[in-house]
Design a protein around this motif. Structure first.
Motif, PDB file in Angstrom:
ATOM      1  N   PRO A  15     -20.115 -11.824 -21.715  1.00 30.03           N
ATOM      2  CA  PRO A  15     -21.353 -11.620 -20.959  1.00 30.03           C
ATOM      3  C   PRO A  15     -21.291 -12.351 -19.617  1.00 30.03           C
ATOM      4  CG  PRO A  15     -21.742 -13.016 -22.866  1.00 30.03           C
ATOM      5  CD  PRO A  15     -20.336 -12.517 -22.962  1.00 30.03           C
ATOM      6  N   SER A  16     -21.952 -11.791 -18.655  1.00 27.57           N
ATOM      7  CA  SER A  16     -21.880 -12.317 -17.296  1.00 27.57           C
ATOM      8  C   SER A  16     -23.004 -13.314 -17.024  1.00 27.57           C
ATOM      9  CB  SER A  16     -21.974 -11.159 -16.309  1.00 27.57           C
ATOM     10  OG  SER A  16     -22.038 -11.644 -15.007  1.00 27.57           O
ATOM     11  N   SER A  17     -22.629 -14.459 -16.453  1.00 27.82           N
ATOM     12  CA  SER A  17     -23.651 -15.417 -16.038  1.00 27.82           C
ATOM     13  C   SER A  17     -24.317 -14.949 -14.748  1.00 27.82           C
ATOM     14  CB  SER A  17     -23.028 -16.793 -15.855  1.00 27.82           C
ATOM     15  OG  SER A  17     -22.035 -16.749 -14.858  1.00 27.82           O
ATOM     16  N   MET A  20     -27.533 -13.286 -15.654  1.00 27.73           N
ATOM     17  CA  MET A  20     -28.578 -14.257 -15.957  1.00 27.73           C
ATOM     18  C   MET A  20     -29.156 -14.839 -14.666  1.00 27.73           C
ATOM     19  SD  MET A  20     -28.427 -17.803 -18.101  1.00 27.73           S
ATOM     20  CE  MET A  20     -28.700 -17.203 -19.743  1.00 27.73           C
ATOM     21  N   GLU A  93     -26.876 -10.707 -24.056  1.00 28.40           N
ATOM     22  CA  GLU A  93     -25.449 -10.862 -23.791  1.00 28.40           C
ATOM     23  C   GLU A  93     -24.650  -9.570 -23.917  1.00 28.40           C
ATOM     24  OE1 GLU A  93     -24.021 -13.999 -26.259  1.00 28.40           O
ATOM     25  OE2 GLU A  93     -25.166 -15.515 -25.169  1.00 28.40           O
ATOM     26  N   ASP A  94     -25.287  -8.455 -24.156  1.00 32.00           N
ATOM     27  CA  ASP A  94     -24.605  -7.176 -24.279  1.00 32.00           C
ATOM     28  C   ASP A  94     -24.284  -6.639 -22.889  1.00 32.00           C
ATOM     29  OD1 ASP A  94     -23.625  -4.739 -25.089  1.00 32.00           O
ATOM     30  OD2 ASP A  94     -25.568  -3.904 -25.647  1.00 32.00           O
ATOM     31  N   THR A  95     -22.994  -6.502 -22.576  1.00 28.79           N
ATOM     32  CA  THR A  95     -22.593  -6.094 -21.232  1.00 28.79           C
ATOM     33  C   THR A  95     -22.991  -4.654 -20.915  1.00 28.79           C
ATOM     34  OG1 THR A  95     -20.398  -5.558 -22.068  1.00 28.79           O
ATOM     35  CG2 THR A  95     -20.698  -7.733 -21.068  1.00 28.79           C
ATOM     36  N   GLN A  98     -26.570  -4.851 -19.944  1.00 31.70           N
ATOM     37  CA  GLN A  98     -26.701  -5.475 -18.634  1.00 31.70           C
ATOM     38  C   GLN A  98     -26.457  -4.463 -17.517  1.00 31.70           C
ATOM     39  OE1 GLN A  98     -24.025  -8.814 -18.666  1.00 31.70           O
ATOM     40  NE2 GLN A  98     -25.434 -10.107 -19.825  1.00 31.70           N
TER      41      GLN A  98
END
Length: 157
Positions: A15-17, A20, A93-95, A98
């Motif tokens: 997952p990408s910060s 967030m 956290e699911d790309t 996102q």
């Protein structure tokens, strides 16, 4: 008895910060704007449009003023709620989600910029302010586009 541990598949990316960060930034903007709309709209109108235009935007009769204040309060509450939802979504956290969410937010910001440009420019008292808000919408859309480019680059590298 062997325990099974699940490991992520090699094709899935972490997952990408960045997602967030963008969500939290947009959340802070929406929550603060919503709170100002609910509680300090007269001051915001005066600050952004000037005293003369603010008095026009706030209505001339007590009935108009009540309707406008009620409308602004509900819009602010909606914006505050959107900010809170963005805060909650920032922890997903699911790309795939996102990317889907970022594409949807990009579409909404671009649509809002087009709406402002085509319709708000026709309101005489808001026409000069519309360009500034349209640029803001485009910049917010570009933050989501940058995330999409970053995530596609990570996915296809």
């Amino acid at each position: 008895m062997a325990t099974r541990t699940s490991s992520p598949s090699p094709s899935s990316s972490p997952p990408s910060s960045c997602f967030m960060l963008i969500c939290l930034l947009h959340s802070a903007i929406a929550i603060s704007s919503g709170a100002f709309m609910m509680f300090r709209m007269k001051e915001i109108y005066t600050f952004t449009h000037g005293i003369e235009t603010a008095s026009k935007l706030l209505g001339s009769t007590p009935h108009d003023q009540l309707l406008i204040r009620t409308s602004d309060s509900f819009c602010g509450l909606l914006l505050f709620t959107i900010g809170f939802l963005l805060f909650m979504v920032s922890f997903v956290e699911d790309t795939d989600f996102q990317s889907f969410f970022a594409a949807g937010c990009t579409f909404l910001h671009v649509f809002m910029a087009v709406w402002r440009f085509w319709f708000e420019t026709r309101v005489e008292d808001l026409a000069w302010d519309c360009i500034r808000q349209t640029v803001g919408d485009i910049l917010l859309a570009l933050s989501w586009v940058s995330f999409l480019v970053y995530s596609w680059r990570e996915k296809y590298d």
